[in-house]
Design a protein around this motif. Structure first.
Motif, PDB file in Angstrom:
ATOM      1  N   ARG A  68       3.343  -3.686   6.420  1.00 40.51           N
ATOM      2  CA  ARG A  68       2.535  -2.111   6.062  1.00 40.51           C
ATOM      3  C   ARG A  68       3.208  -1.003   6.859  1.00 40.51           C
ATOM      4  O   ARG A  68       4.063  -1.275   7.932  1.00 40.51           O
ATOM      5  N   CYS A  69       2.706   0.321   6.459  1.00 43.33           N
ATOM      6  CA  CYS A  69       3.290   1.430   7.179  1.00 43.33           C
ATOM      7  C   CYS A  69       2.323   1.925   7.910  1.00 43.33           C
ATOM      8  O   CYS A  69       1.009   1.472   7.853  1.00 43.33           O
TER       9      CYS A  69
ATOM     10  N   LEU B 284      10.034  12.562  -1.467  1.00 44.79           N
ATOM     11  CA  LEU B 284       9.468  11.377  -0.758  1.00 44.79           C
ATOM     12  C   LEU B 284      10.614  10.343  -1.232  1.00 44.79           C
ATOM     13  O   LEU B 284      11.172  10.282  -2.489  1.00 44.79           O
TER      14      LEU B 284
ATOM     15  N   SER C 211       7.895   6.953   8.268  1.00 43.79           N
ATOM     16  CA  SER C 211       6.517   6.323   8.587  1.00 43.79           C
ATOM     17  C   SER C 211       7.214   4.762   9.241  1.00 43.79           C
ATOM     18  O   SER C 211       7.789   4.142   8.761  1.00 43.79           O
TER      19      SER C 211
ATOM     20  N   SER D 156       9.583  11.485   4.285  1.00 42.90           N
ATOM     21  CA  SER D 156       9.348  12.786   3.460  1.00 42.90           C
ATOM     22  C   SER D 156      10.129  14.091   4.249  1.00 42.90           C
ATOM     23  O   SER D 156      10.293  13.945   5.565  1.00 42.90           O
TER      24      SER D 156
ATOM     25  N   SER E  94       2.771   8.404  10.119  1.00 48.21           N
ATOM     26  CA  SER E  94       4.249   8.946  10.541  1.00 48.21           C
ATOM     27  C   SER E  94       4.280   9.852  11.790  1.00 48.21           C
ATOM     28  O   SER E  94       4.882  10.118  12.583  1.00 48.21           O
TER      29      SER E  94
ATOM     30  N   GLY F  52       0.756  -1.227  -0.198  1.00 50.69           N
ATOM     31  CA  GLY F  52      -0.009  -0.033   0.051  1.00 50.69           C
ATOM     32  C   GLY F  52       0.719   1.357  -0.184  1.00 50.69           C
ATOM     33  O   GLY F  52       0.349   2.539  -0.037  1.00 50.69           O
ATOM     34  N   ARG F  53       1.948   1.105   0.031  1.00 53.42           N
ATOM     35  CA  ARG F  53       2.907   2.464   0.135  1.00 53.42           C
ATOM     36  C   ARG F  53       4.074   2.346  -0.856  1.00 53.42           C
ATOM     37  O   ARG F  53       4.690   1.183  -0.915  1.00 53.42           O
ATOM     38  N   ARG F  54       4.502   3.545  -1.350  1.00 51.67           N
ATOM     39  CA  ARG F  54       6.099   3.338  -2.136  1.00 51.67           C
ATOM     40  C   ARG F  54       6.964   4.120  -1.334  1.00 51.67           C
ATOM     41  O   ARG F  54       8.115   3.696  -1.630  1.00 51.67           O
ATOM     42  N   TYR F  55       6.809   5.135  -0.251  1.00 52.58           N
ATOM     43  CA  TYR F  55       7.654   5.886   0.123  1.00 52.58           C
ATOM     44  C   TYR F  55       7.635   5.664   1.843  1.00 52.58           C
ATOM     45  O   TYR F  55       6.447   5.691   2.111  1.00 52.58           O
ATOM     46  N   THR F  56       8.784   5.868   2.355  1.00 55.95           N
ATOM     47  CA  THR F  56       8.829   5.720   4.009  1.00 55.95           C
ATOM     48  C   THR F  56       9.047   7.081   4.698  1.00 55.95           C
ATOM     49  O   THR F  56       8.950   7.153   5.812  1.00 55.95           O
TER      50      THR F  56
ATOM     51  N   HIS G  55      12.037   5.971  -0.517  1.00 58.35           N
ATOM     52  CA  HIS G  55      11.870   4.717   0.449  1.00 58.35           C
ATOM     53  C   HIS G  55      13.130   4.431   1.029  1.00 58.35           C
ATOM     54  O   HIS G  55      14.035   3.533   0.502  1.00 58.35           O
TER      55      HIS G  55
END
Length: 375
Positions: free
Chosen positions: A185-186, A163, A195, A155, A189, A149-153, A165
């Motif tokens: 999953r994340c 953004l 995240s 920011s 944040s 469900g997410r592309r980056y962790t 990962h």
């Protein structure tokens, strides 16, 4: 696991206040001034962690589940440096840790590095460092656990944001084989620019086995007749309902027909191996009778056909179209199947702010949504 604690000392009261009283054991890596620092805490009644090892940027320990027959495995938590020269030393540090931690291995944390273009939302990339990181992953045969469900962790909290990962979970092949039902999953944040990642290794909820159309069915005798008979066995005035009922009837007929004509391939392979083992053992003690020798040859021929069929089924599940028969063994296909299953599994859906995880609730909510959209 916490990275960048920025704490020179970690007291038990701090761990209890932050995580709760159940996290009664912990080890930590001291921060260098206000930079770095790692904390690993666990519940001693659920897991046993021993043999901690500390390096400049990592904590490693052996993980065992009390009262379980599972194989112990190694866990490494990292907090990667930001300076390029320090990153090169950090990558060598990871290689050295792997030499000291044989067997199943999970390594996670903030690597402060990426190895793919899609790990960042702009073109400001250090490709030389990306290549070094990718080479380490390839040399150590590490697999990245899919982040759902997410592309980056991370920011930078600017507008527009950068953004990246940066946080990831990697594992060795033997760890992945021991824990085939994971979900990463994340979380939100909240106050951090990172995240948090939550890795759940508990088994997935059991669900009814869905219908799989097997490609090899089309090459078996009787397939066209079964499809034609089952398709025309159902009728309905409503064309949409008629189509659905015919599809369901065809799926049921094909499943029962396959069970009768082919059966369970894995069970037949296991039975064939056991019979061949017994014939081989008997052959060392005495000469096989003509009937036994004939049966042994027939089993070997049947085994070759079943093994080829198993590879065909595994290749279809894995969706690896670029490989042909003989290019890879079924282990590769089964690992790819496991990865696709974890990636495609729907763990829950959000409806009016509430997250539904029960399969029946998710199905009811989905149909209700479609009904409202249609009319």
């Amino acid at each position: 696991c916490f990275q960048e604690t920025k704490m020179e000392f970690v007291y038990s009261s701090t761990v209890l206040e932050t995580l709760g009283s159940e996290f009664d054991e912990y080890v930590y890596l001291l921060a260098s001034g206000t930079r770095g620092g790692i904390l690993l805490a666990w519940k001693s009644r659920d897991v046993t962690i021993t043999d901690p090892m500390f390096t400049t940027n990592t904590i490693s320990a052996r993980v065992t589940t009390p009262g379980s027959t599972s194989v112990p495995w190694w866990l490494t938590i990292v907090y990667g440096p930001q300076d390029n020269n320090a990153k090169i030393a950090f990558l060598q540090e990871i290689r050295d840790i792997r030499d000291a931690c044989p067997g199943p291995w999970l390594i996670c944390g903030d690597f402060n590095m990426i190895y793919r273009d899609e790990d960042k939302n702009n073109d400001n990339l250090n490709r030389r460092m990306m290549g070094r990181f990718r080479r380490v992953l390839n040399d150590l045969a590490l697999k990245e656990i899919y982040l759902s469900g997410r592309r980056y962790t991370w920011s930078n909290e600017q507008s527009p944001p950068t953004l990246v990962h940066l946080d990831r979970v990697l594992c060795s092949t033997d760890w992945d084989e021991l824990h085939v039902k994971w979900h990463l999953r994340c979380l939100a944040s909240v106050v951090s620019d990172h995240s948090p990642l939550l890795l759940d290794c508990s088994p997935l909820p059991s669900a009814h086995r869905r219908f799989h159309f097997e490609e090899y069915w089309t090459r078996l005798a009787g397939f066209p007749e079964i499809v034609a008979t089952s398709w025309h066995s159902v009728d309905d005035a409503d064309p949409f309902r008629r189509f659905i009922r015919r599809m369901q009837a065809t799926a049921r007929k094909l499943t029962s027909w396959s069970a009768r004509s082919v059966g369970n391939v894995r069970d037949q392979l296991a039975i064939s191996r056991e019979l061949l083992l017994r014939f081989d053992a008997a052959q060392e003690q005495r000469a096989l009778s003509p009937h036994e020798d004939w049966l042994r040859r027939q089993i070997k021929l049947s085994y070759l056909g079943l093994a080829s069929l198993e590879r065909t089924i595994a290749q279809q599940r894995a969706r690896i179209a670029s490989l042909k028969d003989g290019d890879a063994n079924t282990t590769l296909y089964h690992r790819q199947c496991t990865y696709r299953k974890q990636k495609n599994w729907i763990h829950g859906i959000s409806v009016d702010g509430a997250v539904l995880t029960d399969p029946s609730d998710m199905a009811a909510a989905t149909f209700e949504h479609f009904d409202s959209r249609i009319g």
